[in-house]
Design an enzyme around this catalytic site. Structure first.
Site, PDB file in Angstrom:
ATOM      1  N   TRP A 193       0.835  -1.201   0.000  1.00 15.17           N
ATOM      2  CA  TRP A 193       0.000   0.000   0.000  1.00 15.17           C
ATOM      3  C   TRP A 193       0.875   1.258   0.000  1.00 15.17           C
ATOM      4  O   TRP A 193       0.559   2.232  -0.683  1.00 15.17           O
ATOM      5  CB  TRP A 193      -0.923  -0.016   1.219  1.00 15.17           C
ATOM      6  CG  TRP A 193      -1.823   1.169   1.331  1.00 15.17           C
ATOM      7  CD1 TRP A 193      -3.010   1.378   0.684  1.00 15.17           C
ATOM      8  CD2 TRP A 193      -1.622   2.330   2.143  1.00 15.17           C
ATOM      9  NE1 TRP A 193      -3.560   2.586   1.045  1.00 15.17           N
ATOM     10  CE2 TRP A 193      -2.724   3.196   1.944  1.00 15.17           C
ATOM     11  CE3 TRP A 193      -0.623   2.730   3.034  1.00 15.17           C
ATOM     12  CZ2 TRP A 193      -2.846   4.422   2.599  1.00 15.17           C
ATOM     13  CZ3 TRP A 193      -0.736   3.942   3.692  1.00 15.17           C
ATOM     14  CH2 TRP A 193      -1.847   4.774   3.459  1.00 15.17           C
ATOM     15  N   HIS A 194       1.964   1.216   0.732  1.00 16.26           N
ATOM     16  CA  HIS A 194       2.848   2.384   0.786  1.00 16.26           C
ATOM     17  C   HIS A 194       3.600   2.606  -0.525  1.00 16.26           C
ATOM     18  O   HIS A 194       3.848   3.756  -0.907  1.00 16.26           O
ATOM     19  CB  HIS A 194       3.861   2.236   1.929  1.00 16.26           C
ATOM     20  CG  HIS A 194       3.318   2.596   3.279  1.00 16.26           C
ATOM     21  ND1 HIS A 194       2.692   1.685   4.096  1.00 16.26           N
ATOM     22  CD2 HIS A 194       3.287   3.780   3.940  1.00 16.26           C
ATOM     23  CE1 HIS A 194       2.302   2.281   5.212  1.00 16.26           C
ATOM     24  NE2 HIS A 194       2.648   3.555   5.143  1.00 16.26           N
TER      25      HIS A 194
END
Length: 570
Positions: free
Chosen positions: A372-373
């Site tokens: 996600w990052h």
């Protein structure tokens, strides 16, 4: 974008050394305040006007201030795809279909940004990251709305969506302009309660009504808490500009940095990490303040003070983070809404019904958080090291910290203050070191910076792991604590006998203090903040045990089946 809006930012960027898109982003966040004020004053009974206003503002920000026509369509496209899946796919796997599709799309955007970097320019990736949290939560909430209540947790019951919302309501939720680019994310149920004003169905004291509770509008006044957030944001942004001129990665990679002594390097390391956090403090305070101004940040009334609470969408606690005494307190104060999303919509959802979360939940949450990052190597250097830091910190809390408390597990011992101060310093330096690659991103530069600190955190983590798993580690420290607790129990028992049972509180106190002693050691289970495993070693051991148990069960089933077959043959 509109040319007359772009020109002043281009001029400011030319003279200030800051990319114009960064200035635009800050401007758009400040612009949310007057627009939030207008939104709040639209008729409560006509929700469609509020929804239309929200979508229109987000469209203007994306295409009028920035040149993100494709980006805006990307947001709408992924949102409508999720809406279709949630509304039409009745399978229990529906949330996972949405999750895989959204994370795959997110991964594609991260890869595109990595392969075709445009430093300083704002693209749609940040907004899509916020959207992924909202959309996956929406899919799970729809799923929960189709599930019998007896099978849901309290949180799931509270967030369940029983009826698919209209497309207008849904798009306004996903495109909520005060939190479009930087969050905070929130669940659809919260948005629905805000738009229909049921969130405010609480008696709120009003100073303007002679001690009564009468108000012309349902949404209470929130200008003061919103203004405080805005003032803090200005402070953080001003500090960012100043500190950037003192702490920057180019200096850490240069030859002059090697001339610094060890303490100067450690101070610079903390300063570099602090500087990188300042912009997030500013952005998150600003967006939270705009959400508060709309009324969405309302979180009921404090039963003790009878004052309104506006912390529903708090995403950062800078003071707690900068004074954290341990790893968990540090990470829990950072990006709080992402922590909640990972816990409620990843960690607990991976866990099969009727079973406790284990290795699969931990690894799945860790992988989700990392992907996600982004896909830059620096993220993974930070996350992997962070997992070992979390586990080591848990060892300290479980086996070392109790020795600095009195045997009751509550009262601080004579050296507890020293332990806390050392904890603060160690936590700040350790995470400044660990998070450096998260800021630098490049693999080679990250390793160069770590090498200039002789990989000292890695070395200490390795040594501590060896110590805690040695005969003088966990086992030895546990024996010491057990002796202290046993002596304390004996002393209390003597007092009870001497007292002759007159003071019943002593017996109850014995149970309470022993319970507090056990609780003070902490719980090694559960999701770590930001998906970072809190005890990776234990999770691996649990996974091996589960696998062995399953193998034994399969073997027993095969033997039983073979036995039945042999009986039939006879």
């Amino acid at each position: 974008m509109l040319a007359f809006i772009d020109r002043p930012f281009a001029a400011l960027a030319a003279g200030g050394g800051i990319h114009k898109d960064e200035l635009k982003l800050i401007f758009s966040m400040f612009l949310s305040y007057p627009l939030a004020g207008i939104l709040k004053r639209l008729p409560d009974a006509e929700a469609w006007k509020k929804n239309l206003f929200i979508i229109s503002v987000s469209l203007f920000v994306c295409t009028g201030i920035f040149s993100l026509w494709t980006g805006f369509l990307t947001l709408v496209g992924s949102s409508m795809a999720t809406y279709y899946v949630a509304a039409n796919v009745k399978s229990p796997y529906m949330p996972w279909i949405a999750f895989v599709g959204l994370m795959g799309h997110m991964l594609y955007l991260h890869a595109y940004r990595e392969l075709f970097p445009r430093p300083g320019e704002v693209d749609i990736t940040g907004a899509q990251m916020v959207l992924v949290m909202k959309l996956t939560a929406f899919a799970w909430s729809v799923h929960d709305g189709r599930t019998p209540e007896k099978d849901l947790t309290d949180h799931q019951k509270n967030r369940a969506i029983r009826t698919i919302p209209s497309i207008l309501d849904f798009l306004a939720y996903v495109l909520f302009f005060p939190s479009l680019f930087a969050g905070p994310a929130f669940d659809y149920a919260e948005y629905q309660r805000w738009i229909d004003c049921s969130m405010f169905d609480v008696v709120v004291p009003s100073s303007k009504s002679g001690g009564g509770t009468k108000r012309k509008r349902k949404i209470p006044s929130s200008s003061r808490p919103a203004s405080i957030k805005a003032l803090w944001a200005i402070v953080w942004f001003a500090a960012t500009i100043k500190f950037r001129s003192w702490f920057y990665v180019e200096y850490m990679l240069g030859a002059d940095f090697l001339k610094l002594g060890i303490f100067a390097r450690l101070f610079y390391l903390y300063g570099f990490g602090f500087t990188s956090r300042l912009k997030y403090y500013g952005a998150w305070n600003l967006t939270e303040g705009a959400c508060i101004l709309t009324g969405l940040g309302y979180n009921g009334v404090d039963p003790k003070t009878q004052k309104q609470k506006w912390d529903r969408l708090t995403n950062i606690d800078a003071i707690q983070l900068e004074t954290a005494e341990n790893a968990r307190a540090y990470l829990e104060a950072w990006n709080m809404n992402t922590n909640q999303w990972l816990k409620n919509y990843v960690y607990l959802r991976i866990t099969p019904k009727g079973k406790k979360p284990g290795f699969r939940s931990t690894v799945g949450t860790f992988a989700t958080s990392a992907l996600w990052h982004g896909i830059s190597p620096g993220y993974y250097l930070t996350f992997i090291l962070g997992a070992f830091i979390q586990t080591t910190a848990k060892f300290f809390r479980r086996y070392v910290r109790p020795l600095f408390l009195k045997p009751d597990g509550v009262t601080p011992g004579p050296y507890k203050r020293i332990y806390d101060v050392v904890g603060i310093i160690t936590t700040q330096i350790t995470f400044s070191y660990a998070s450096a690659p998260f800021v630098i991103l490049d693999l080679k530069d990250s390793l160069i910076v770590w090498a200039r600190y002789k990989f000292f955190v890695h070395v200490f983590i390795f040594l501590l792991y060896g110590y805690f798993n040695s005969p003088y580690g966990k086992v030895y420290l546990s024996k010491i604590q057990k002796k202290r607790v046993a002596a304390y129990q004996a002393e209390l028992q003597k007092k009870i006998e001497i007292d002759g049972g007159k003071n019943a509180g002593l017996g109850a106190g014995l149970k309470d203090t022993l319970k507090a002693n056990n609780e003070s050691r902490g719980d090694l289970s559960g999701p770590g903040p930001l998906g970072v495993p809190e005890d990776f070693e234990r999770d691996v051991i649990d996974a091996v045990r589960v696998e062995i148990d399953e193998m034994k069960a399969r073997k027993a089933a095969e033997i039983h089946a073979q036995g039945l077959k042999n009986r039939k043959t006879l």
